[in-house]
Design a protein around this motif. Structure first.
Motif, PDB file in Angstrom:
ATOM      1  N   LEU A  21     -23.990 -35.469 -15.820  1.00 31.75           N
ATOM      2  CA  LEU A  21     -23.691 -36.050 -17.136  1.00 31.75           C
ATOM      3  C   LEU A  21     -22.559 -37.054 -16.997  1.00 31.75           C
ATOM      4  O   LEU A  21     -22.395 -37.954 -17.813  1.00 31.75           O
ATOM      5  CB  LEU A  21     -23.265 -34.952 -18.110  1.00 31.75           C
ATOM      6  CG  LEU A  21     -24.386 -34.052 -18.625  1.00 31.75           C
ATOM      7  CD1 LEU A  21     -23.850 -32.740 -19.115  1.00 31.75           C
ATOM      8  CD2 LEU A  21     -25.137 -34.759 -19.725  1.00 31.75           C
TER       9      LEU A  21
ATOM     10  N   ASN B  52     -20.115 -26.469 -27.791  1.00 31.88           N
ATOM     11  CA  ASN B  52     -20.404 -27.247 -29.005  1.00 31.88           C
ATOM     12  C   ASN B  52     -21.767 -27.950 -28.966  1.00 31.88           C
ATOM     13  O   ASN B  52     -21.885 -29.123 -29.310  1.00 31.88           O
ATOM     14  CB  ASN B  52     -19.319 -28.317 -29.239  1.00 31.88           C
ATOM     15  CG  ASN B  52     -17.954 -27.708 -29.352  1.00 31.88           C
ATOM     16  OD1 ASN B  52     -17.802 -26.637 -29.921  1.00 31.88           O
ATOM     17  ND2 ASN B  52     -16.958 -28.348 -28.767  1.00 31.88           N
TER      18      ASN B  52
ATOM     19  N   LEU C 236     -40.551 -34.681 -30.018  1.00 32.29           N
ATOM     20  CA  LEU C 236     -39.266 -34.327 -30.635  1.00 32.29           C
ATOM     21  C   LEU C 236     -38.782 -35.428 -31.569  1.00 32.29           C
ATOM     22  O   LEU C 236     -38.268 -35.170 -32.660  1.00 32.29           O
ATOM     23  CB  LEU C 236     -38.221 -34.118 -29.527  1.00 32.29           C
ATOM     24  CG  LEU C 236     -37.752 -32.697 -29.279  1.00 32.29           C
ATOM     25  CD1 LEU C 236     -36.863 -32.630 -28.049  1.00 32.29           C
ATOM     26  CD2 LEU C 236     -37.001 -32.140 -30.470  1.00 32.29           C
TER      27      LEU C 236
ATOM     28  N   GLU D  67     -25.324 -38.413 -28.967  1.00 35.49           N
ATOM     29  CA  GLU D  67     -24.118 -37.756 -29.503  1.00 35.49           C
ATOM     30  C   GLU D  67     -23.694 -36.589 -28.637  1.00 35.49           C
ATOM     31  O   GLU D  67     -24.533 -35.911 -28.041  1.00 35.49           O
ATOM     32  CB  GLU D  67     -24.413 -37.254 -30.921  1.00 35.49           C
ATOM     33  CG  GLU D  67     -23.928 -38.196 -31.981  1.00 35.49           C
ATOM     34  CD  GLU D  67     -24.046 -37.586 -33.363  1.00 35.49           C
ATOM     35  OE1 GLU D  67     -23.914 -36.372 -33.502  1.00 35.49           O
ATOM     36  OE2 GLU D  67     -24.286 -38.368 -34.295  1.00 35.49           O
ATOM     37  N   LYS D  68     -22.379 -36.380 -28.597  1.00 31.94           N
ATOM     38  CA  LYS D  68     -21.833 -35.244 -27.849  1.00 31.94           C
ATOM     39  C   LYS D  68     -22.451 -33.949 -28.383  1.00 31.94           C
ATOM     40  O   LYS D  68     -22.576 -33.766 -29.578  1.00 31.94           O
ATOM     41  CB  LYS D  68     -20.321 -35.214 -28.066  1.00 31.94           C
ATOM     42  CG  LYS D  68     -19.559 -34.254 -27.189  1.00 31.94           C
ATOM     43  CD  LYS D  68     -18.062 -34.406 -27.476  1.00 31.94           C
ATOM     44  CE  LYS D  68     -17.261 -33.229 -26.982  1.00 31.94           C
ATOM     45  NZ  LYS D  68     -17.336 -32.945 -25.590  1.00 31.94           N
ATOM     46  N   GLY D  69     -22.861 -33.096 -27.487  1.00 34.35           N
ATOM     47  CA  GLY D  69     -23.482 -31.835 -27.894  1.00 34.35           C
ATOM     48  C   GLY D  69     -24.996 -31.918 -27.886  1.00 34.35           C
ATOM     49  O   GLY D  69     -25.667 -30.916 -27.716  1.00 34.35           O
ATOM     50  N   THR D  70     -25.530 -33.127 -28.091  1.00 37.43           N
ATOM     51  CA  THR D  70     -26.983 -33.315 -28.034  1.00 37.43           C
ATOM     52  C   THR D  70     -27.384 -33.923 -26.697  1.00 37.43           C
ATOM     53  O   THR D  70     -28.315 -33.449 -26.041  1.00 37.43           O
ATOM     54  CB  THR D  70     -27.461 -34.239 -29.184  1.00 37.43           C
ATOM     55  OG1 THR D  70     -26.999 -33.696 -30.412  1.00 37.43           O
ATOM     56  CG2 THR D  70     -28.960 -34.359 -29.221  1.00 37.43           C
ATOM     57  N   VAL D  71     -26.629 -34.936 -26.288  1.00 35.95           N
ATOM     58  CA  VAL D  71     -26.965 -35.610 -25.030  1.00 35.95           C
ATOM     59  C   VAL D  71     -26.860 -34.637 -23.846  1.00 35.95           C
ATOM     60  O   VAL D  71     -27.650 -34.703 -22.902  1.00 35.95           O
ATOM     61  CB  VAL D  71     -26.070 -36.869 -24.826  1.00 35.95           C
ATOM     62  CG1 VAL D  71     -24.627 -36.512 -24.515  1.00 35.95           C
ATOM     63  CG2 VAL D  71     -26.637 -37.760 -23.738  1.00 35.95           C
ATOM     64  N   ASP D  72     -25.921 -33.688 -23.926  1.00 35.70           N
ATOM     65  CA  ASP D  72     -25.765 -32.695 -22.856  1.00 35.70           C
ATOM     66  C   ASP D  72     -27.057 -31.883 -22.701  1.00 35.70           C
ATOM     67  O   ASP D  72     -27.449 -31.537 -21.593  1.00 35.70           O
ATOM     68  CB  ASP D  72     -24.629 -31.730 -23.174  1.00 35.70           C
ATOM     69  CG  ASP D  72     -23.371 -32.445 -23.613  1.00 35.70           C
ATOM     70  OD1 ASP D  72     -22.321 -32.187 -23.048  1.00 35.70           O
ATOM     71  OD2 ASP D  72     -23.445 -33.281 -24.536  1.00 35.70           O
ATOM     72  N   LEU D  73     -27.664 -31.567 -23.855  1.00 35.63           N
ATOM     73  CA  LEU D  73     -28.890 -30.767 -23.819  1.00 35.63           C
ATOM     74  C   LEU D  73     -30.020 -31.537 -23.139  1.00 35.63           C
ATOM     75  O   LEU D  73     -30.776 -30.978 -22.370  1.00 35.63           O
ATOM     76  CB  LEU D  73     -29.316 -30.386 -25.243  1.00 35.63           C
ATOM     77  CG  LEU D  73     -28.385 -29.430 -25.970  1.00 35.63           C
ATOM     78  CD1 LEU D  73     -28.775 -29.314 -27.434  1.00 35.63           C
ATOM     79  CD2 LEU D  73     -28.412 -28.057 -25.323  1.00 35.63           C
ATOM     80  N   TYR D  74     -30.111 -32.810 -23.429  1.00 32.46           N
ATOM     81  CA  TYR D  74     -31.183 -33.617 -22.839  1.00 32.46           C
ATOM     82  C   TYR D  74     -30.932 -33.869 -21.344  1.00 32.46           C
ATOM     83  O   TYR D  74     -31.799 -33.638 -20.515  1.00 32.46           O
ATOM     84  CB  TYR D  74     -31.284 -34.974 -23.543  1.00 32.46           C
ATOM     85  CG  TYR D  74     -31.929 -34.928 -24.899  1.00 32.46           C
ATOM     86  CD1 TYR D  74     -33.233 -34.465 -25.061  1.00 32.46           C
ATOM     87  CD2 TYR D  74     -31.259 -35.355 -26.031  1.00 32.46           C
ATOM     88  CE1 TYR D  74     -33.834 -34.434 -26.306  1.00 32.46           C
ATOM     89  CE2 TYR D  74     -31.850 -35.331 -27.286  1.00 32.46           C
ATOM     90  CZ  TYR D  74     -33.134 -34.864 -27.416  1.00 32.46           C
ATOM     91  OH  TYR D  74     -33.731 -34.831 -28.655  1.00 32.46           O
ATOM     92  N   LEU D  75     -29.729 -34.363 -21.044  1.00 35.56           N
ATOM     93  CA  LEU D  75     -29.496 -34.825 -19.672  1.00 35.56           C
ATOM     94  C   LEU D  75     -29.279 -33.688 -18.674  1.00 35.56           C
ATOM     95  O   LEU D  75     -29.294 -33.929 -17.470  1.00 35.56           O
ATOM     96  CB  LEU D  75     -28.316 -35.804 -19.630  1.00 35.56           C
ATOM     97  CG  LEU D  75     -28.535 -37.108 -20.395  1.00 35.56           C
ATOM     98  CD1 LEU D  75     -27.352 -38.046 -20.220  1.00 35.56           C
ATOM     99  CD2 LEU D  75     -29.821 -37.813 -19.966  1.00 35.56           C
ATOM    100  N   SER D  76     -29.068 -32.467 -19.178  1.00 37.15           N
ATOM    101  CA  SER D  76     -28.972 -31.351 -18.232  1.00 37.15           C
ATOM    102  C   SER D  76     -30.374 -30.898 -17.807  1.00 37.15           C
ATOM    103  O   SER D  76     -30.522 -30.047 -16.952  1.00 37.15           O
ATOM    104  CB  SER D  76     -28.216 -30.180 -18.862  1.00 37.15           C
ATOM    105  OG  SER D  76     -28.887 -29.711 -20.006  1.00 37.15           O
ATOM    106  N   LYS D  77     -31.381 -31.476 -18.416  1.00 37.08           N
ATOM    107  CA  LYS D  77     -32.772 -31.194 -18.026  1.00 37.08           C
ATOM    108  C   LYS D  77     -33.174 -32.174 -16.921  1.00 37.08           C
ATOM    109  O   LYS D  77     -32.550 -33.226 -16.761  1.00 37.08           O
ATOM    110  CB  LYS D  77     -33.712 -31.392 -19.235  1.00 37.08           C
ATOM    111  CG  LYS D  77     -33.334 -30.594 -20.454  1.00 37.08           C
ATOM    112  CD  LYS D  77     -33.594 -29.139 -20.248  1.00 37.08           C
ATOM    113  CE  LYS D  77     -33.198 -28.305 -21.441  1.00 37.08           C
ATOM    114  NZ  LYS D  77     -33.085 -26.890 -21.119  1.00 37.08           N
TER     115      LYS D  77
ATOM    116  N   PHE E 252     -20.848 -39.013 -19.991  1.00 31.16           N
ATOM    117  CA  PHE E 252     -20.901 -38.255 -21.240  1.00 31.16           C
ATOM    118  C   PHE E 252     -20.009 -37.026 -21.142  1.00 31.16           C
ATOM    119  O   PHE E 252     -19.750 -36.539 -20.085  1.00 31.16           O
ATOM    120  CB  PHE E 252     -22.336 -37.840 -21.557  1.00 31.16           C
ATOM    121  CG  PHE E 252     -23.190 -39.013 -21.921  1.00 31.16           C
ATOM    122  CD1 PHE E 252     -23.114 -39.590 -23.174  1.00 31.16           C
ATOM    123  CD2 PHE E 252     -24.049 -39.557 -20.990  1.00 31.16           C
ATOM    124  CE1 PHE E 252     -23.896 -40.684 -23.499  1.00 31.16           C
ATOM    125  CE2 PHE E 252     -24.826 -40.665 -21.308  1.00 31.16           C
ATOM    126  CZ  PHE E 252     -24.751 -41.227 -22.566  1.00 31.16           C
TER     127      PHE E 252
END
Lengths: 311, 276
Positions: free
Chosen positions: A59, A89, B9, B101-111, B276
């Protein structure tokens, strides 16, 4: 096998005009995490813990050094096929139900079809959201969101699970359930990388712990290693110490402190400890217990950070 | 599969937002109005258009009437294009900034997905939503014109592709701005600024911007800017020709495709480099 390996990892954030303001979030950070462990990263706010996880998940890009997870360079997309991540969060789309979240994010981890269906059902049950599966996420409490996040992180049955404050907002019963779940995952050979401020929890479940401050690795070791303070021992006795013992100890320059029914003594070696025990026995002092002094993880952590600040 | 999941999505996200539904509702109202109001009537001297049963055109030969109907179709398509630009951009501009956005991008890019895949998935998701809306309107209009005028003209259906393509070119700029600013409002303001001020000025540069100076370097720079951006006005004019069954000019479409590709690629490169 190493689940995580980093070598001289560094990350500098730049901001301001022409990048004049620089923050070293990580400096020369080398760490190895064996597979099948629960490994925790501790540190005060701004220590670089989240930056470290974000580099491992690509990331954020490191400015120096190298890092691999599950034998893949972190920049390789394939590295993330068998990893799961519960971010701090995290935000799930409020218009989706809990089940829809898993069914929507599963295919992004290459889980589809009947496998996705069965995992969705199993995981929702595992994290205690079975009865909430058809309720929109916007109606979930903080604790429920954490549980859903955990289920989402496990949708691809990952070999390496990154959890950033997993019990944040979860009630004590839920926390205990999450701890059991993590222990269970460990028995199945999974590696869990934990980032938590709840040191008592970390102490309960971690195999190894690393302490990080200002981007630098201060200590790494097992919980035992981090909570044992030198060679200080407590010897529990029954009764009063005879004067002869005190005189002999003074003659042999053995320093000890006594509080009610126990002695606290610093010994240089196990041989010294045994000599002291022999001396107590010679003076017919009944020994009830012998224990190496240990501090809690929190005490060790605070003393290490304080020493770092002082230096 | 991952790209499809991202598109799905995005479609769910857009369906959850009222704006795209409002767009479909407006289309429905216009189509119902058209169906209720519009008809043709055959007289011994020829044919005529009727609005709410009243004569709306002189009696004319069938050939002439077809031309008049095609002009109406071109006007409808033009109106739809304007509507799509106004509402479509407004409805979909948030798709990419929200994903970053912080908190959403982490979910996507950790895939296990590449960053360009995330951008493309979101881009295509928005595009599919617009395509479905345009298709719905155009099929409705095609059916109305077919049933009421017996004019089963496939050009009006082809206009679905033309309008979606023009939107795709404009949305590439939105994607670029979304990655650059990560702010929906700023992206919308900047793209509307291009659409309503910069774009028309560049398109009519000979009558506007050229008047500022006769300097050839200045005029070359103005020309350069014109070719950097998608040529929406030129495409719109060419698209109208398609509906009038005239020969289309493909040059602005090719140039706009290149321009949109550059904007999208620029956005993808920026996204790749971002922390991010």
């Amino acid at each position: 096998m190493l689940a995580i390996s980093t070598s001289h990892l560094s990350k500098t954030y730049t901001s301001g005009f022409r990048g004049k303001r620089q923050v070293n979030a990580l400096q020369d950070f080398s760490l190895e995490v064996e597979s099948g462990q629960i490994f925790s990263l501790l540190g005060p706010n701004g220590a670089g813990k989240t930056t470290f996880i974000k580099i491992l998940l690509s990331l954020t890009r490191q400015t120096g050094g190298s890092a691999t997870i599950l034998d893949h360079d972190v920049s390789d997309v394939q590295a993330r096929v068998k990893t799961g991540y519960l971010p701090e969060n995290h935000r799930y789309p409020g218009y989706l139900t809990g089940e829809q979240v898993l069914r929507s994010f599963g295919p992004l981890s290459e889980v589809t079809g009947p496998l996705l269906q069965s995992r969705t059902t199993t995981l929702l049950e595992l994290v205690g959201l079975k009865d909430w599966r058809n309720v929109k996420v916007k109606k979930y409490s903080k604790g429920m969101m954490q549980r859903l996040g955990l289920a989402q992180a496990m949708i691809n049955d990952p070999d390496l699970l990154f959890l950033d404050e997993p019990t944040d907002g979860v009630d004590p019963v839920g926390r205990a359930e999450i701890r059991d779940l993590l222990r269970n995952l460990k028995t199945r050979g999974k590696t869990i990388f934990l980032n938590s401020h709840l040191l008592s929890e970390v102490e309960m479940i971690s195999d190894r712990v690393a302490i990080l401050d200002k981007g630098q690795l201060l200590r790494v070791g097992t919980v035992d290693e981090l909570t044992t303070s030198g060679e200080r021992h407590h010897i529990g006795i029954d009764g009063v110490l005879p004067e002869a013992f005190r005189l002999e100890a003074a003659a042999k320059v053995i320093e000890f402190s006594q509080s009610q029914s126990s002695l606290t003594v610093d010994v240089g070696s196990i041989a010294e400890l045994n000599a002291l025990i022999d001396m107590l026995r010679r003076h017919h002092v009944p020994i009830v217990s012998i224990a190496k002094e240990r501090s809690t993880l929190e005490e060790s952590f605070l003393s290490l950070i304080k020493r770092e600040v002082a230096s | 599969m991952k790209l499809l999941a991202l598109i799905r999505l995005t479609l769910r996200e857009l369906a959850a937002k009222a704006t795209i539904i409002i767009l479909a509702a407006i289309s429905t109202i216009v189509l119902l109005g058209l169906a209720a109001a519009f008809s043709t009537n055959v007289t011994p001297d020829g044919m005529m258009l009727q609005l709410f049963g009243q004569q709306a055109s002189p009696v004319m030969p069938e050939e002439q009437l077809i031309t008049a109907i095609r002009s109406m179709q071109a006007g409808l398509a033009g109106g739809l294009f304007t509507g799509i630009i106004l509402f479509g951009i407004f409805a979909t501009a948030g798709v990419i900034p929200d994903a970053l956005e912080k908190g959403t991008v982490d979910l996507y890019l950790s895939k296990p997905i590449a960053r360009w895949e995330l951008l493309l998935g979101k881009y295509l998701g928005a595009l599919v939503a617009i395509f479905v809306n345009v298709l719905y309107f155009m099929v409705g209009a095609w059916l109305i014109f077919g049933l009421k005028c017996h004019l089963w003209d496939f050009q009006i259906l082809l206009a679905t592709l033309t309008i979606t393509f023009m939107f795709a070119c404009l949305y590439a700029i939105v994607a670029f701005l979304a990655v650059l600013t990560r702010n929906t409002a700023v992206s919308i303001i900047l793209v509307y600024l291009y659409l309503f001020v910069v774009g028309p000025l560049l398109h009519n540069r000979e009558a506007t911007l050229y008047l500022i100076s006769e300097n050839t370097v200045y005029r070359s720079i103005v020309d350069g800017f014109y070719y950097v951006f998608p040529q929406l006005d030129a495409m719109r004019a060419s698209g109208a020709k398609q509906l009038l069954a005239q020969e289309m000019d493909w040059k602005p479409f090719v140039q706009s495709l290149l321009s949109a590709s550059v904007f999208f690629f620029g956005g993808a490169v920026m996204l790749k480099r971002r922390d991010f």
